[in-house]
Each structure stands twice: as structure tokens, then as C-alpha cells.
Design a protein around this motif. Structure first.
Motif, short mmCIF file in Angstrom:
data_model
loop_
_atom_site.label_atom_id
_atom_site.label_comp_id
_atom_site.label_asym_id
_atom_site.label_seq_id
_atom_site.Cartn_x
_atom_site.Cartn_y
_atom_site.Cartn_z
N ILE A 1 0.90 -1.04 0.16
CA ILE A 1 -0.10 -0.15 0.05
C ILE A 1 0.93 1.29 0.00
CG2 ILE A 1 -1.69 1.33 1.16
CD1 ILE A 1 -2.84 -1.36 2.55
N VAL A 2 2.03 1.20 0.69
CA VAL A 2 2.92 2.23 0.59
C VAL A 2 3.63 2.64 -0.46
CG1 VAL A 2 4.67 3.25 2.03
CG2 VAL A 2 2.92 2.22 3.14
N LEU A 3 4.34 1.40 -1.06
CA LEU A 3 5.26 1.34 -1.97
C LEU A 3 4.56 1.64 -3.58
CD1 LEU A 3 7.91 -1.37 -0.97
CD2 LEU A 3 8.13 1.37 -0.83
N VAL A 4 3.40 1.03 -3.37
CA VAL A 4 2.83 1.17 -4.82
C VAL A 4 2.57 2.76 -5.26
CG1 VAL A 4 0.73 0.70 -6.50
CG2 VAL A 4 1.78 -1.14 -5.20
N PRO A 5 1.94 3.62 -4.57
CA PRO A 5 1.83 4.95 -5.01
C PRO A 5 3.16 5.66 -5.22
CG PRO A 5 0.44 4.60 -3.11
CD PRO A 5 1.44 3.38 -3.31
N LEU A 6 4.38 5.40 -4.22
CA LEU A 6 5.54 5.92 -4.61
C LEU A 6 6.16 5.46 -5.81
CD1 LEU A 6 7.30 5.94 -1.10
CD2 LEU A 6 6.15 7.60 -2.24
N TYR A 7 6.09 4.02 -6.15
CA TYR A 7 6.30 3.49 -7.45
C TYR A 7 5.53 4.39 -8.89
CZ TYR A 7 6.48 0.37 -11.52
OH TYR A 7 6.63 -0.08 -12.81
N ILE A 8 4.18 4.66 -8.67
CA ILE A 8 3.74 5.17 -9.78
C ILE A 8 4.17 6.65 -9.95
CG2 ILE A 8 1.30 6.20 -10.30
CD1 ILE A 8 0.18 3.45 -9.02
N LEU A 9 4.45 7.25 -8.66
CA LEU A 9 4.87 8.63 -8.59
C LEU A 9 6.08 8.93 -9.33
CD1 LEU A 9 4.58 11.52 -7.65
CD2 LEU A 9 5.63 10.94 -5.41
N VAL A 10 7.23 8.03 -9.01
CA VAL A 10 8.52 8.06 -9.69
C VAL A 10 8.56 7.70 -10.80
CG1 VAL A 10 10.77 7.39 -9.35
CG2 VAL A 10 9.64 7.95 -7.20
N VAL A 11 7.90 6.40 -11.29
CA VAL A 11 8.17 5.91 -12.79
C VAL A 11 7.49 6.70 -13.65
CG1 VAL A 11 7.42 4.06 -14.08
CG2 VAL A 11 8.40 3.49 -11.99
N SER A 12 6.11 7.59 -13.25
CA SER A 12 5.56 8.39 -14.29
C SER A 12 6.31 9.41 -14.63
CB SER A 12 4.14 8.42 -13.64
OG SER A 12 3.07 7.46 -13.35
N THR A 13 7.09 9.89 -13.94
CA THR A 13 7.84 11.03 -14.19
C THR A 13 8.83 10.88 -15.17
OG1 THR A 13 9.31 10.79 -12.42
CG2 THR A 13 7.31 11.97 -12.12
N LEU A 14 9.18 9.85 -15.24
CA LEU A 14 10.39 9.24 -16.29
C LEU A 14 9.86 8.86 -17.62
CD1 LEU A 14 12.54 7.15 -13.77
CD2 LEU A 14 12.69 9.47 -14.46
N GLN A 15 8.25 8.77 -17.80
CA GLN A 15 7.86 8.50 -19.08
C GLN A 15 7.47 9.88 -19.79
OE1 GLN A 15 4.99 5.47 -18.99
NE2 GLN A 15 5.75 4.90 -16.88
N THR A 16 7.36 9.67 -21.13
CA THR A 16 6.63 10.94 -21.76
C THR A 16 5.10 10.73 -21.72
OG1 THR A 16 6.78 9.33 -23.87
CG2 THR A 16 8.68 10.86 -23.72
N ARG A 17 4.62 11.77 -22.18
CA ARG A 17 3.08 12.08 -21.83
C ARG A 17 2.39 10.93 -22.78
NH1 ARG A 17 -1.15 15.07 -24.07
NH2 ARG A 17 -2.91 15.26 -22.67
N GLN A 18 2.91 10.89 -24.05
CA GLN A 18 2.23 9.80 -24.96
C GLN A 18 2.59 8.27 -24.35
OE1 GLN A 18 0.53 10.54 -27.64
NE2 GLN A 18 0.12 8.37 -28.18
N GLU A 19 3.79 7.87 -23.84
CA GLU A 19 4.00 6.90 -23.22
C GLU A 19 3.21 6.42 -22.21
OE1 GLU A 19 7.97 3.97 -21.93
OE2 GLU A 19 8.03 6.26 -22.53
N TYR A 20 2.92 7.39 -21.30
CA TYR A 20 2.18 7.38 -20.23
C TYR A 20 0.62 6.83 -20.48
CZ TYR A 20 -0.34 8.10 -15.90
OH TYR A 20 -1.20 8.01 -14.68
N LEU A 21 0.11 7.57 -21.41
CA LEU A 21 -1.08 7.30 -21.96
C LEU A 21 -1.39 5.94 -22.55
CD1 LEU A 21 -2.13 10.69 -23.66
CD2 LEU A 21 -2.84 9.96 -21.33
N GLU A 22 -0.01 5.38 -23.41
CA GLU A 22 -0.57 4.41 -23.95
C GLU A 22 -0.22 3.08 -23.18
OE1 GLU A 22 2.72 4.29 -27.15
OE2 GLU A 22 1.42 5.76 -28.44
N ASN A 23 0.67 3.15 -22.11
CA ASN A 23 1.14 1.73 -21.31
C ASN A 23 0.59 2.08 -19.94
OD1 ASN A 23 2.83 1.27 -23.43
ND2 ASN A 23 4.49 2.27 -22.71
N GLY A 24 -0.03 3.09 -19.39
CA GLY A 24 -0.43 3.24 -18.18
C GLY A 24 0.47 3.63 -17.14
N ALA A 25 0.03 3.55 -16.02
CA ALA A 25 1.09 4.08 -14.77
C ALA A 25 1.79 2.89 -14.11
CB ALA A 25 0.10 4.94 -13.70
#
Length: 299
Positions: free
Chosen positions: A46-70
Motif C-alpha cells: 500500500i505504501v510502495l505502489v503509490p511511490l512507484y507510480i509517482l516516480v516511474v510516471s515522471t520518467l515517461q513521456t506523456r504519450q508513453e504514459y497514455l499508451e502503457n499506463g501508470a
């Protein structure tokens, strides 16, 4: 040789019998608590999954985020979101937030230390009534008095300035800070005050040479609390400021949310960058903060 002389050898001294050794218990491994382990693992997720999404999402482009998900790993690490944030108005918002936070923390500490010292050392009925008045401030939410505050700020001609955010934010952080520091200063031994008084020390000298050094943990706790309140404040900047030049981080995040689109990687990159300063301040004051919250005072 005299007949009184005893030629028999002296009896040998024997050591007292040693107490019987306790029987050694066989070493046993502690019994595994499987429900607690499962619960701890679930809480870790519960603690690590939001942190993982927070960090990994910033390392993607907006198009890649929309195609592959968080939850997907980025195919290639991209810092375009951070570059976009730093090239925009984020540095100005960060500077305004730093000014508001530093001014609130300094104002709260100056007032809270002096008020708490007066309450602890005076012990008169007036000081106790003042302490009760500060405690009453804990029961008043800022949302309930936002309209009177807006009218006061407007009459003082401070609307749409950083000072309009600093003053009410510091006022609502002051009761908790006074409560913390009064408890901390009451832990200081009375003998220390008496020894300094015998040396001819006045109240001001006692404050700077005795009370403040021995109240470091409480002062750090009050400072971190007031800084967090100013850093995360949203209501006062929203109501009491209007121009982009006086916007703080909590309002600046809305720049990445449009009417028909949301730039989630850039928004989360701004969130990550806004966390770094206050997290760094916490790392330097964490020991005093924990001691102050545990109520051990400056000892």
C-alpha cells in the motif's frame, strides 16, 4: 619443643560450593507469526505502489504514459517532464513558497518561544488565561473564519501579496507551537533557574543561555510543524492571492491541469520536486522532531 605446640598440619581451606548451574534451555526459533507477516506485506504494498507510480510516471513521456499506463516500466528513461517543469513557472512558485515557509516558521518561533517562556515563568492568573486563549485557537478551523480574514486583509491593503498568506498561516500555527514549547520548557529543572539567578542572570539571559539550548527539540518540532503548515497551505493562497507572480506551489500545480487535458507526468514531476526541499529539512531535524513529539523536552 614445648608440649603446647601443635604439630598437626592446618586443615586446608576449601572453596565454598558453587551454586548449581541453571539447566540450559534448548535454543528455539521464535514462532512465526504468519498473519502479522501477511499484514506487513500488504501494508508495504500500500505504501510502495503509490511511490512507484509517482516516480516511474515522471520518467515517461506523456504519450508513453497514455499508451502503457501508470504501472508499466518506461521503455526508455526520459527527463522531459522535469525539464518542462523547470523551464516553466515552477522556480518562481518554489521561491514564493520558500519565502512564505521561512517567514512563517521564523515568525512563529519568535512569538511562540517568548510567549511560552512568559507562561512558564510568570505563573500568574493572567498568563494562565493567555495560555487558555491560545489553546482555544486549536478549536477554530481556518475555514470557519476565512471571510473575516479576507475582510481584514483587504482593509489592511495586503490582498494579493505574500504577506497576506504569511500572517494568517503563522497565526493558525501559533497555538500548537505554544502548546509544544510550554510542555518542553516545563521539563527544565527549577534548580537550573535558581543557580543562574544566584549568578545574577536576568530573565533575558536565562532565555538565551538556558531555556533555548535546553528546548531545542521542542523548537525544532514547532519549526517543522509551522513550516509544513505553510508549505502545504492551500486555502489562504487560494483566497488571498490572485496574480501569478504571488502564486505558491500548491496553486501552481494547477498549471498542468487544463480544461480538456491533464499532463500527468509533468504534474507528478512538479510534485516530486516540491517534496524535495521539505523532505531535506525533515532529515536534518528528524531527531529533535521525534524527541519533541515524545515529550522528552531538551533533556
Amino acid at each position: 619443643m614445648s608440649a603446647d605446640t601443635d604439630l598437626r598440619p592446618a586443615p586446608e581451606k576449601t572453596a565454598p560450593p558453587s551454586p548449581p548451574r541453571a539447566a540450559r534451555r534448548p535454543f528455539r526459533l521464535p514462532r512465526a507469526n504468519y498473519p502479522a507477516g501477511v499484514g506487513a506485506f500488504v501494508w508495504l504494498l500500500i505504501v510502495l505502489v503509490p511511490l512507484y507510480i509517482l516516480v516511474v510516471s515522471t520518467l515517461q513521456t506523456r504519450q508513453e504514459y497514455l499508451e502503457n499506463g501508470a504501472l508499466s516500466l518506461p521503455s526508455s528513461i526520459s527527463f522531459d517532464s522535469y525539464r518542462q517543469v523547470l523551464e516553466g513557472d515552477f522556480p518562481r512558485y518554489l521561491l514564493n513558497t520558500l519565502v512564505v515557509t521561512a517567514a512563517c516558521a521564523a515568525l512563529v518561533l519568535v512569538l511562540a518561544v517568548s510567549v511560552s517562556y512568559s507562561i512558564v515563568r510568570t505563573r500568574s492568573r493572567l498568563s494562565q488565561r493567555a495560555f487558555q486563549l491560545f489553546l482555544l485557537g486549536l478549536a477554530i478551523p481556518s475555514q470557519a473564519v476565512i471571510i473575516p480574514i479576507y475582510l481584514i486583509i483587504t482593509e489592511l491593503q495586503l490582498y494579493d501579496t505574500l504577506l497576506a498568506v504569511i500572517l494568517p498561516t503563522a497565526a493558525f500555527s501559533l497555538p500548537v507551537s505554544v502548546l509544544i514549547l510550554v510542555g518542553t520548557m516545563r521539563d527544565i529543572s527549577e534548580e537550573l533557574y535558581e543557580s543562574m539567578a544566584l549568578d545574577g542572570a536576568k530573565s533575558v539571559r536565562m532565555l538565551f543561555q538556558l531555556v533555548i539550548p535546553m528546548s531545542r527539540s521542542g523548537i525544532s518540532t514547532a519549526g517543522v510543524f509551522s513550516a509544513l503548515s505553510a508549505w502545504n497551505g492551500f486555502l489562504f493562497p487560494l483566497i488571498l492571492t490572485q496574480s501569478p507572480e504571488n502564486r505558491v506551489l500548491t496553486l501552481g500545480l494547477s498549471d498542468y491541469v487544463g480544461e480538456f487535458r491533464v499532463d500527468i507526468p509533468a504534474l507528478l514531476a512538479a510534485v516530486v520536486l516540491s517534496i524535495v526541499p521539505i523532505f531535506t529539512a525533515y532529515l536534518f531535524a528528524r531527531r529533535q522532531l521525534i524527541n519533541g513529539l515524545m515529550g522528552v523536552g531538551g533533556k
